[in-house]
Motif scaffolding. Structure first.
Motif, PDB file in Angstrom:
ATOM      1  N   ASP A   1       0.818  -1.209   0.000  1.00 59.13           N
ATOM      2  CA  ASP A   1       0.000   0.000   0.000  1.00 59.13           C
ATOM      3  C   ASP A   1       0.856   1.265   0.000  1.00 59.13           C
ATOM      4  N   ASP A   2       1.914   1.283   0.812  1.00 63.07           N
ATOM      5  CA  ASP A   2       2.790   2.455   0.875  1.00 63.07           C
ATOM      6  C   ASP A   2       3.959   2.234  -0.082  1.00 63.07           C
ATOM      7  N   TYR A   3       3.658   2.280  -1.372  1.00 64.27           N
ATOM      8  CA  TYR A   3       4.636   1.877  -2.374  1.00 64.27           C
ATOM      9  C   TYR A   3       5.909   2.715  -2.326  1.00 64.27           C
ATOM     10  N   THR A   4       5.783   4.007  -2.085  1.00 62.38           N
ATOM     11  CA  THR A   4       6.963   4.886  -2.113  1.00 62.38           C
ATOM     12  C   THR A   4       7.659   4.975  -0.757  1.00 62.38           C
ATOM     13  N   GLY A   5       7.159   4.271   0.247  1.00 61.92           N
ATOM     14  CA  GLY A   5       7.726   4.377   1.590  1.00 61.92           C
ATOM     15  C   GLY A   5       8.979   3.540   1.789  1.00 61.92           C
ATOM     16  N   ARG A   6       9.641   3.822   2.893  1.00 62.72           N
ATOM     17  CA  ARG A   6      10.873   3.125   3.248  1.00 62.72           C
ATOM     18  C   ARG A   6      10.631   1.624   3.442  1.00 62.72           C
ATOM     19  N   ALA A   7       9.442   1.260   3.937  1.00 64.67           N
ATOM     20  CA  ALA A   7       9.155  -0.154   4.172  1.00 64.67           C
ATOM     21  C   ALA A   7       9.222  -0.975   2.889  1.00 64.67           C
ATOM     22  N   THR A   8       8.897  -0.352   1.757  1.00 62.22           N
ATOM     23  CA  THR A   8       8.973  -1.072   0.477  1.00 62.22           C
ATOM     24  C   THR A   8      10.418  -1.400   0.131  1.00 62.22           C
ATOM     25  N   GLU A   9      11.323  -0.468   0.377  1.00 60.66           N
ATOM     26  CA  GLU A   9      12.739  -0.754   0.131  1.00 60.66           C
ATOM     27  C   GLU A   9      13.231  -1.883   1.026  1.00 60.66           C
ATOM     28  N   GLU A  10      12.792  -1.891   2.282  1.00 62.21           N
ATOM     29  CA  GLU A  10      13.185  -2.976   3.189  1.00 62.21           C
ATOM     30  C   GLU A  10      12.639  -4.307   2.696  1.00 62.21           C
ATOM     31  N   LEU A  11      11.403  -4.295   2.175  1.00 61.21           N
ATOM     32  CA  LEU A  11      10.825  -5.522   1.608  1.00 61.21           C
ATOM     33  C   LEU A  11      11.639  -5.992   0.408  1.00 61.21           C
ATOM     34  N   VAL A  12      12.025  -5.070  -0.457  1.00 60.75           N
ATOM     35  CA  VAL A  12      12.820  -5.432  -1.632  1.00 60.75           C
ATOM     36  C   VAL A  12      14.132  -6.083  -1.209  1.00 60.75           C
ATOM     37  N   GLU A  13      14.798  -5.503  -0.228  1.00 65.47           N
ATOM     38  CA  GLU A  13      16.069  -6.077   0.232  1.00 65.47           C
ATOM     39  C   GLU A  13      15.859  -7.509   0.738  1.00 65.47           C
ATOM     40  N   ARG A  14      14.764  -7.738   1.467  1.00 62.38           N
ATOM     41  CA  ARG A  14      14.496  -9.093   1.980  1.00 62.38           C
ATOM     42  C   ARG A  14      14.206 -10.063   0.834  1.00 62.38           C
ATOM     43  N   LEU A  15      13.386  -9.618  -0.150  1.00 62.66           N
ATOM     44  CA  LEU A  15      13.045 -10.493  -1.271  1.00 62.66           C
ATOM     45  C   LEU A  15      14.258 -10.801  -2.143  1.00 62.66           C
ATOM     46  N   VAL A  16      15.141  -9.835  -2.298  1.00 63.17           N
ATOM     47  CA  VAL A  16      16.361 -10.076  -3.078  1.00 63.17           C
ATOM     48  C   VAL A  16      17.170 -11.210  -2.459  1.00 63.17           C
ATOM     49  N   ARG A  17      17.269 -11.202  -1.139  1.00 61.53           N
ATOM     50  CA  ARG A  17      18.043 -12.242  -0.470  1.00 61.53           C
ATOM     51  C   ARG A  17      17.304 -13.583  -0.483  1.00 61.53           C
ATOM     52  N   GLU A  18      15.989 -13.555  -0.237  1.00 60.42           N
ATOM     53  CA  GLU A  18      15.230 -14.803  -0.168  1.00 60.42           C
ATOM     54  C   GLU A  18      15.180 -15.519  -1.514  1.00 60.42           C
ATOM     55  N   HIS A  19      15.088 -14.759  -2.603  1.00 62.67           N
ATOM     56  CA  HIS A  19      14.914 -15.367  -3.929  1.00 62.67           C
ATOM     57  C   HIS A  19      16.191 -15.309  -4.779  1.00 62.67           C
ATOM     58  N   ALA A  20      17.300 -14.915  -4.173  1.00 62.67           N
ATOM     59  CA  ALA A  20      18.564 -14.815  -4.914  1.00 62.67           C
ATOM     60  C   ALA A  20      18.383 -13.982  -6.195  1.00 62.67           C
ATOM     61  N   VAL A  21      17.755 -12.835  -6.039  1.00 65.28           N
ATOM     62  CA  VAL A  21      17.503 -11.943  -7.174  1.00 65.28           C
ATOM     63  C   VAL A  21      18.824 -11.414  -7.720  1.00 65.28           C
ATOM     64  N   GLU A  22      18.945 -11.381  -9.045  1.00 64.12           N
ATOM     65  CA  GLU A  22      20.182 -10.934  -9.687  1.00 64.12           C
ATOM     66  C   GLU A  22      20.074  -9.548 -10.308  1.00 64.12           C
ATOM     67  N   ARG A  23      18.829  -9.084 -10.586  1.00 65.44           N
ATOM     68  CA  ARG A  23      18.674  -7.743 -11.166  1.00 65.44           C
ATOM     69  C   ARG A  23      17.358  -7.130 -10.678  1.00 65.44           C
ATOM     70  N   ILE A  24      17.377  -5.807 -10.531  1.00 68.27           N
ATOM     71  CA  ILE A  24      16.180  -5.045 -10.180  1.00 68.27           C
ATOM     72  C   ILE A  24      15.776  -4.229 -11.401  1.00 68.27           C
ATOM     73  N   LEU A  25      14.491  -4.317 -11.774  1.00 69.97           N
ATOM     74  CA  LEU A  25      13.969  -3.660 -12.969  1.00 69.97           C
ATOM     75  C   LEU A  25      12.940  -2.605 -12.568  1.00 69.97           C
ATOM     76  N   THR A  26      12.841  -1.532 -13.362  1.00 71.06           N
ATOM     77  CA  THR A  26      11.865  -0.476 -13.088  1.00 71.06           C
ATOM     78  C   THR A  26      11.275   0.042 -14.395  1.00 71.06           C
TER      79      THR A  26
END
Length: 416
Positions: A54-79
């Motif tokens: 819901d708070d897409y532009t908030g700091r919590a979204t960046e924290e979620l991204v960092e967690r998902l990158v580690r959990e799923h072994a993400v290699e690239r971020i796209l926008t």
């Protein structure tokens, strides 16, 4: 390879055509507005993981991204969105991922950095100054005259922009100074945009188009947003292609292919002056018109480029010139009383009225607050005549009530 998409655009239904293995490789973090009416359930099982925030532009979204990158072994971020460019670069830096870095992202987001670098490379830009006080603004106006354009350094389109035309307007900003703002001398002239794909400091493919009116007039004076692609034999076609190539070479290059949207002025003295450039696809109807003309979806090309995937770019001879028109509510509060059900003009490909008859509008609050869209093939060599014909057609058909019970034609609405 696992990819993470930061998304706030309604393009989830296109992802499978750009990433056939998206159910295994694509982690999507999205704003709820991009899901459509069906909600998250419609997308169940389509991606490796879907997170709706819901708070897409908030700091919590960046924290979620960092967690998902580690959990799923993400290699690239796209926008795909302007507001994600800089924060994605910061995330890549913190997480050690490849892709556009902070220096490049800043140059494409911060207009002062952008035009300082471009100007140093010989690209014509408007005189400008970074402002921290009303005194600095008055000094700038004294040096360069009025009007003065004042905007956020990282603003989008014309939202929040002000054009100061008299000394009283300069004093109005003295009451409070939010953050550093950018002052620019007013550039009088025609406006153009160039859209396409770039990589490693080079333009891979681009098409110049003419705006009938500037975006400032659209958002502040009720002018329609009307644009048409230039013909390849138009002298301005080559000049604008060269101009955007000079800008792309002047700025720190994104490391992979991505879309770009650049805007230019052509002055009465026949100078091509940079307005601004973004490292993402143009907003509004640009992506759809570009795809009709070239077969290339700029969001898809940008996402595949950021992922390091191969791109199939159209040959120049495959382009069929198109244009688009978007109509917004008048600046003054008004009730929509009538709009055309179809468009009989030559070359029309798609007409999509979306305004609500009887609804009271309170100005074009955002680029998405529209009442109709039109897409068309260009039938003349120089697009201006056809663009003006489309403008006149709408002005004679749409009707607005400004509160006195009289439904005024759109032509009168534009003067209100």
């Amino acid at each position: 390879m696992t990819l993470l998409l930061l998304n706030r655009r309604p393009l989830l239904d296109r992802l499978a055509s750009w990433f056939p293995d998206c159910a295994e490789e694509l982690v999507v973090v999205t704003d709820p507005s991009a899901l459509g009416d069906a909600g998250p359930a419609r997308w169940s099982g389509r991606f490796r993981h879907l997170a709706v925030v819901d708070d897409y532009t908030g700091r919590a979204t960046e924290e979620l991204v960092e967690r998902l990158v580690r959990e799923h072994a993400v290699e690239r971020i796209l926008t795909t969105a302007e507001t994600d460019v800089l924060r994605a670069a910061r995330l890549r830096h913190r997480l050690g991922l490849p892709g556009q870095d902070e220096a490049s992202a800043l140059a494409y987001r911060d207009k002062h950095v952008m035009k300082t670098l471009a100007g140093a490379a010989g690209v014509p830009v408007a005189p400008m100054r970074l402002l921290h006080s009303g005194a600095e603004l008055r000094d700038f106006a004294g040096e360069h005259g009025l009007p003065v354009v004042v905007k956020a350094v990282d603003g989008v389109a014309c939202l929040g922009q002000r054009v100061l035309t008299d000394p009283a307007a300069l004093r109005d900003l003295d009451g409070g100074w939010p953050a550093p703002l950018l002052a620019e001398a007013w550039i009088e002239g025609e406006t153009f945009h160039v859209d396409g794909v770039m990589a490693a400091g080079r333009v891979l493919f681009g098409r110049p188009s003419r705006y009938l009116h500037s975006q400032w007039l659209t958002h502040r004076a009720s002018a329609p947003l009307v644009s048409g692609m230039l013909a390849e034999d138009d002298p301005l076609f080559g000049r604008l292609q060269r101009a955007v190539g000079e800008v792309v070479r002047a700025l720190p290059a994104p490391s992979q292919a991505c879309a770009f949207h650049a805007e230019f002025f052509r002055t009465a003295e026949d100078r091509i002056v940079l307005c601004e450039i973004a490292c993402r696809a143009g907003g509004g109807s640009i992506v759809e018109a570009f795809e009709l003309a070239t077969g290339l979806n700029l969001h898809g090309a940008s996402l595949r480029g950021q992922a390091g995937r191969e791109l199939a770019l159209p040959a120049p001879g495959e382009v069929v010139r198109h244009g688009y028109a978007t109509w917004f509510p008048p600046v003054a509060p008004a009730t929509l009383r009538g709009l055309p059900a179809h468009c009989p003009l030559p070359g029309v490909v798609k007409y999509a009225p979306s305004g609500r008859i009887g609804h009271r509008y309170h100005g074009p609050d955002s680029p998405s607050h529209r009442v109709a869209d039109l897409f068309f093939r260009l039938t003349d060599g120089e697009p201006t005549t056809q663009l003006r014909e489309i403008e006149r057609w709408w002005a004679a058909q749409a009707r607005w009530d400004f509160g006195d019970g009289v439904a005024a034609p759109a032509a009168e609405a534009e003067r209100a």
